[in-house]
Design a protein around this motif. Structure first.
Motif, PDB file in Angstrom:
ATOM      1  N   PHE A   1      -7.875  55.755  35.102  1.00  0.00           N
ATOM      2  CA  PHE A   1      -9.152  56.282  35.242  1.00  0.00           C
ATOM      3  C   PHE A   1      -9.495  57.437  34.633  1.00  0.00           C
ATOM      4  N   VAL A   2     -10.689  57.607  33.968  1.00  0.00           N
ATOM      5  CA  VAL A   2     -11.080  58.619  33.048  1.00  0.00           C
ATOM      6  C   VAL A   2     -12.420  58.794  33.085  1.00  0.00           C
ATOM      7  N   ALA A   3     -12.895  60.201  33.324  1.00  0.00           N
ATOM      8  CA  ALA A   3     -14.298  60.389  33.487  1.00  0.00           C
ATOM      9  C   ALA A   3     -14.709  61.550  32.548  1.00  0.00           C
ATOM     10  N   THR A   4     -15.932  61.297  31.805  1.00  0.00           N
ATOM     11  CA  THR A   4     -16.133  62.202  30.743  1.00  0.00           C
ATOM     12  C   THR A   4     -17.761  62.501  30.854  1.00  0.00           C
ATOM     13  N   PRO A   5     -18.174  63.579  30.713  1.00  0.00           N
ATOM     14  CA  PRO A   5     -17.522  64.763  30.417  1.00  0.00           C
ATOM     15  C   PRO A   5     -16.791  65.476  31.445  1.00  0.00           C
ATOM     16  N   MET A   6     -15.928  66.313  31.041  1.00  0.00           N
ATOM     17  CA  MET A   6     -15.151  67.154  32.252  1.00  0.00           C
ATOM     18  C   MET A   6     -15.895  68.445  32.612  1.00  0.00           C
ATOM     19  N   HIS A   7     -17.057  68.543  32.272  1.00  0.00           N
ATOM     20  CA  HIS A   7     -18.034  69.832  32.738  1.00  0.00           C
ATOM     21  C   HIS A   7     -19.040  69.370  32.781  1.00  0.00           C
ATOM     22  N   TYR A   8     -20.059  70.130  33.567  1.00  0.00           N
ATOM     23  CA  TYR A   8     -21.368  70.002  33.746  1.00  0.00           C
ATOM     24  C   TYR A   8     -21.945  71.185  34.140  1.00  0.00           C
ATOM     25  N   GLY A   9     -22.993  71.903  33.367  1.00  0.00           N
ATOM     26  CA  GLY A   9     -23.545  73.317  33.641  1.00  0.00           C
ATOM     27  C   GLY A   9     -22.110  74.169  33.760  1.00  0.00           C
ATOM     28  N   ARG A  10     -22.099  75.011  35.146  1.00  0.00           N
ATOM     29  CA  ARG A  10     -20.975  75.817  35.341  1.00  0.00           C
ATOM     30  C   ARG A  10     -19.859  75.249  36.290  1.00  0.00           C
ATOM     31  N   LEU A  11     -20.020  74.098  36.371  1.00  0.00           N
ATOM     32  CA  LEU A  11     -18.732  73.089  36.723  1.00  0.00           C
ATOM     33  C   LEU A  11     -18.085  72.812  35.833  1.00  0.00           C
ATOM     34  N   TYR A  12     -16.436  73.058  35.838  1.00  0.00           N
ATOM     35  CA  TYR A  12     -15.488  72.393  34.755  1.00  0.00           C
ATOM     36  C   TYR A  12     -14.453  71.811  35.949  1.00  0.00           C
ATOM     37  N   MET A  13     -14.144  70.567  35.410  1.00  0.00           N
ATOM     38  CA  MET A  13     -12.952  69.859  36.287  1.00  0.00           C
ATOM     39  C   MET A  13     -11.946  69.511  35.586  1.00  0.00           C
ATOM     40  N   ALA A  14     -10.816  69.461  36.543  1.00  0.00           N
ATOM     41  CA  ALA A  14      -9.519  69.427  35.802  1.00  0.00           C
ATOM     42  C   ALA A  14      -8.642  68.817  36.961  1.00  0.00           C
ATOM     43  N   GLY A  15      -7.631  68.014  36.145  1.00  0.00           N
ATOM     44  CA  GLY A  15      -6.612  67.031  36.971  1.00  0.00           C
ATOM     45  C   GLY A  15      -7.217  65.832  37.546  1.00  0.00           C
TER      46      GLY A  15
ATOM     47  N   PHE B   1     -18.446  80.837  37.932  1.00  0.00           N
ATOM     48  CA  PHE B   1     -18.017  79.605  37.401  1.00  0.00           C
ATOM     49  C   PHE B   1     -17.323  78.602  38.657  1.00  0.00           C
ATOM     50  N   VAL B   2     -17.424  77.272  38.710  1.00  0.00           N
ATOM     51  CA  VAL B   2     -16.949  76.554  39.602  1.00  0.00           C
ATOM     52  C   VAL B   2     -16.072  75.667  38.840  1.00  0.00           C
ATOM     53  N   ALA B   3     -14.483  75.714  39.440  1.00  0.00           N
ATOM     54  CA  ALA B   3     -13.560  74.829  38.913  1.00  0.00           C
ATOM     55  C   ALA B   3     -13.238  73.588  40.019  1.00  0.00           C
ATOM     56  N   GLY B   4     -13.650  72.561  39.557  1.00  0.00           N
ATOM     57  CA  GLY B   4     -13.238  71.158  40.299  1.00  0.00           C
ATOM     58  C   GLY B   4     -11.964  70.859  40.150  1.00  0.00           C
ATOM     59  N   CYS B   5     -11.213  71.136  41.131  1.00  0.00           N
ATOM     60  CA  CYS B   5      -9.564  70.455  41.057  1.00  0.00           C
ATOM     61  C   CYS B   5      -9.465  69.724  42.529  1.00  0.00           C
ATOM     62  N   ASP B   6     -10.367  69.150  42.669  1.00  0.00           N
ATOM     63  CA  ASP B   6     -10.232  68.545  43.967  1.00  0.00           C
ATOM     64  C   ASP B   6     -10.026  67.039  44.108  1.00  0.00           C
TER      65      ASP B   6
END
Length: 391
Positions: free
Chosen positions: A269-283, A153-158
């Motif tokens: 700012f809000v972007a949704t969804p917070m995940h796509y495939g094996r990418l899950y984003m936070a912050g 999994f990839v956690a996008g916290c960037d």
């Protein structure tokens, strides 16, 4: 390299996620584009909600926070030369901690490096591949060499400007955005702070007196977004702050050496969804709040808690149920936090297009809050623990 979770970004979201995953026996590698000095030197909000304090303690990382942080039991709002004082323990049974985000980050980094867990600085990510596969890849550079990290999994916290969110097809993501036409001019000064976090709504605009220690004040003024730091001399800053804090005789707000300045442009700012495939984003990669209420770090910690629990469930029970519902589990809390910070911003700032009628309504709302325990309790509850999550 290969790991279970590849984490992009060594800000609060990424670092808390890494520590929470380790606590659950899940391996991760953290990639950070900037240097360690840069990451640890970024000055951000310093108000930790009760739930964030609890997470620091459960991770065993709260010793310095409790030793050097300041327990804040009050929140003040000024208008018309009067003060609404919110006694947080009396209204909610909880308090908050004044402990700079950069100090939290220092603690998280030091603990991860001391444990020998992988954390790579100056390793910018260029692209993500295979997000819809079982083995997504993170392409990054380190020491002039192109490298690839393969993970489950990839956690996008960037953050807002990171590569993670840009990897989601535009037609699959909805973005909500509101930019304000003013900014916060912030300074750090070697000066005795006020005893409580103090917001002020004056005819001249918004001001905030906060603290980083008993010797260092963190101070803000609302200014037009076109202003530059060099437009504000020390004398001009102090003169304006005294006026906006209704400190006519200049006896309350202590002055001192201003040793750091910054300009924060306000947006929601809000972007949704917070995940796509094996990418899950936070912050900040998927949501940013106006700084009133100091919710950014606390929101990131809450995201990390939800994502860590979902990943633990996946590895323990081989089910993606919690991962699939990650966005839905975060959405209500995110929007409640955006609502609170936006409402507080609207209550305390002057707006360029504000009519006299609207100004009177704004002041009338503050008058109502000053005489209503129920209204004060509502604000206090959201201030101390809005980012708490039930996992």
């Amino acid at each position: 390299m290969r790991t279970q979770v590849g984490i992009i970004g060594a800000g609060p979201a990424g670092l808390f996620l890494a520590h929470l995953l380790k606590q659950k026996g899940i391996e991760s590698i953290v990639l950070e584009a900037k240097s360690r000095d840069y990451v640890e030197g970024r000055v951000r909000a310093g108000v930790l909600e009760a739930s964030t304090i609890d997470v620091m303690d459960r991770l065993g990382l709260g010793d310095r926070m409790h030793r050097e942080g300041l327990v804040d039991e009050g929140l003040d709002m000024r208008f018309r030369g009067r003060t609404i004082h919110l006694d947080l323990p009396d209204l909610t049974g909880r308090s908050v901690m004044i402990y700079g985000q950069q100090e939290v980050v220092k603690d998280l980094i030091a603990a991860r490096l001391a444990a020998g867990d992988p954390l790579h600085f100056e390793a910018p990510v260029s692209r993500l591949a295979g997000l819809d596969s079982a083995s997504p890849q993170i392409h990054y550079a380190e020491n002039g060499e192109e490298k690839v990290l393969t993970c489950d999994f990839v956690a996008g916290c960037d953050g807002f400007h990171g590569v993670s969110r840009a990897c989601v097809p535009e037609d699959l993501m909805k973005v909500y955005h509101h930019a304000y036409d003013f900014a916060w001019l912030g300074v750090l000064a070697r000066a005795r702070p006020l005893s409580d976090m103090t917001y002020s709504n004056s005819d001249r605009g918004f001001a905030l007196c906060s603290r980083r220690s008993m010797q260092v004040s963190r101070l803000y003024l609302q200014v037009p977004s076109t202003e530059r730091l060099e437009d504000w001399s020390d004398d001009r800053f102090w003169d304006e702050l005294h006026q906006r804090m209704f400190d006519d005789d200049r006896s309350e707000v202590a002055e001192g050496e201003i040793f750091q300045r910054d300009m924060a442009h306000l947006r929601a700012f809000v972007a949704t969804p917070m995940h796509y495939g094996r990418l899950y984003m936070a912050g900040d990669a998927v949501h940013i709040v106006p700084p009133a209420g100091a919710k950014g770090l606390n929101m990131a910690v809450a995201d990390a808690r939800v994502l860590a629990a979902a990943l633990a469930r996946y590895y323990r029970d081989n089910t993606s149920e919690m991962l699939d519902s990650y966005t839905d589990r975060c959405a209500e809390r995110v929007w409640k936090t955006i609502r609170f910070s936006t409402a507080l911003t609207g209550l305390l700032h002057r707006f360029s297009d504000q009519t006299e009628f609207q100004r009177e309504l704004q002041l009338s709302e503050l008058e109502y809050i000053s005489g209503s325990r129920a209204a004060q309790q509502s604000i206090a509850e959201q201030y101390v623990n809005l980012s708490n999550v039930d996992i």
